[in-house]
Write a protein that holds these residues in place. Structure first.
Motif, PDB file in Angstrom:
ATOM      1  N   VAL A  37     -54.741  32.268 -31.971  1.00  0.00           N
ATOM      2  CA  VAL A  37     -54.333  33.670 -31.942  1.00  0.00           C
ATOM      3  C   VAL A  37     -55.521  34.599 -32.210  1.00  0.00           C
ATOM      4  CG1 VAL A  37     -52.877  35.398 -33.097  1.00  0.00           C
ATOM      5  CG2 VAL A  37     -51.907  33.188 -32.454  1.00  0.00           C
ATOM      6  N   GLN A  38     -56.465  34.165 -33.015  1.00  0.00           N
ATOM      7  CA  GLN A  38     -57.648  34.990 -33.294  1.00  0.00           C
ATOM      8  C   GLN A  38     -58.448  35.283 -32.029  1.00  0.00           C
ATOM      9  OE1 GLN A  38     -59.551  32.649 -36.396  1.00  0.00           O
ATOM     10  NE2 GLN A  38     -58.995  34.178 -37.922  1.00  0.00           N
ATOM     11  N   ARG A  39     -58.312  34.442 -31.021  1.00  0.00           N
ATOM     12  CA  ARG A  39     -59.066  34.625 -29.773  1.00  0.00           C
ATOM     13  C   ARG A  39     -58.338  35.515 -28.766  1.00  0.00           C
ATOM     14  NH1 ARG A  39     -59.339  28.672 -29.014  1.00  0.00           N
ATOM     15  NH2 ARG A  39     -58.845  29.209 -26.872  1.00  0.00           N
ATOM     16  N   PHE A  40     -57.135  35.966 -29.097  1.00  0.00           N
ATOM     17  CA  PHE A  40     -56.371  36.810 -28.171  1.00  0.00           C
ATOM     18  C   PHE A  40     -57.068  38.153 -27.973  1.00  0.00           C
ATOM     19  CE2 PHE A  40     -51.724  35.160 -28.566  1.00  0.00           C
ATOM     20  CZ  PHE A  40     -52.158  33.887 -28.252  1.00  0.00           C
ATOM     21  N   PRO A  41     -56.886  38.749 -26.782  1.00  0.00           N
ATOM     22  CA  PRO A  41     -57.406  40.099 -26.549  1.00  0.00           C
ATOM     23  C   PRO A  41     -56.787  41.087 -27.543  1.00  0.00           C
ATOM     24  CG  PRO A  41     -56.538  39.141 -24.508  1.00  0.00           C
ATOM     25  CD  PRO A  41     -56.166  38.224 -25.628  1.00  0.00           C
ATOM     26  N   LYS A  42     -57.497  42.140 -27.820  1.00  0.00           N
ATOM     27  CA  LYS A  42     -57.028  43.138 -28.780  1.00  0.00           C
ATOM     28  C   LYS A  42     -56.225  44.220 -28.056  1.00  0.00           C
ATOM     29  CE  LYS A  42     -59.242  41.122 -32.103  1.00  0.00           C
ATOM     30  NZ  LYS A  42     -58.650  39.870 -32.464  1.00  0.00           N
ATOM     31  N   ASN A  43     -55.101  43.825 -27.477  1.00  0.00           N
ATOM     32  CA  ASN A  43     -54.211  44.810 -26.880  1.00  0.00           C
ATOM     33  C   ASN A  43     -52.814  44.622 -27.464  1.00  0.00           C
ATOM     34  OD1 ASN A  43     -52.592  42.950 -25.190  1.00  0.00           O
ATOM     35  ND2 ASN A  43     -54.473  42.719 -24.007  1.00  0.00           N
ATOM     36  N   TYR A  44     -51.956  45.572 -27.231  1.00  0.00           N
ATOM     37  CA  TYR A  44     -50.635  45.602 -27.866  1.00  0.00           C
ATOM     38  C   TYR A  44     -49.813  44.343 -27.579  1.00  0.00           C
ATOM     39  CZ  TYR A  44     -45.930  46.959 -29.147  1.00  0.00           C
ATOM     40  OH  TYR A  44     -44.680  46.974 -29.706  1.00  0.00           O
ATOM     41  N   ILE A  45     -49.720  43.970 -26.311  1.00  0.00           N
ATOM     42  CA  ILE A  45     -48.873  42.835 -25.939  1.00  0.00           C
ATOM     43  C   ILE A  45     -49.403  41.538 -26.541  1.00  0.00           C
ATOM     44  CG2 ILE A  45     -48.080  41.420 -24.000  1.00  0.00           C
ATOM     45  CD1 ILE A  45     -47.946  44.057 -22.374  1.00  0.00           C
TER      46      ILE A  45
END
Length: 83
Positions: free
Chosen positions: A22-30
């Protein structure tokens, strides 16, 4: 006894892997919203297994393990959605 330790260790390792994922997820709302849902469900598995092994009764153990199973199923849902 070994089996209890095994599920405790496996659920802990799963939580650690999900945290790193999860730490690697893009920093967007979805991404953050879905990642947060996955994170809550995945880390809850091990917490409930841990609580179950310290349960006051067989009924308490069974209930907490049932909650852990429910959280595992929810984690599977979020992982399928992400895929």
């Amino acid at each position: 006894m070994e089996r209890k330790q095994d599920i405790k260790e496996r659920s802990f390792e799963f939580a650690v892997r999900v945290i790193k994922f999860v730490q690697r997820f893009p920093k967007n709302y979805i991404s953050q919203k879905i990642g947060g849902q996955l994170l809550e469900a995945a880390t809850s598995i091990g917490a409930n297994v841990e609580e179950a092994t310290g349960g006051f009764s067989k009924r308490d153990f069974t209930y907490k393990m049932g909650v852990a199973l429910k959280e595992a199923r929810e984690s599977n849902y979020w992982l399928r959605l992400i895929k």
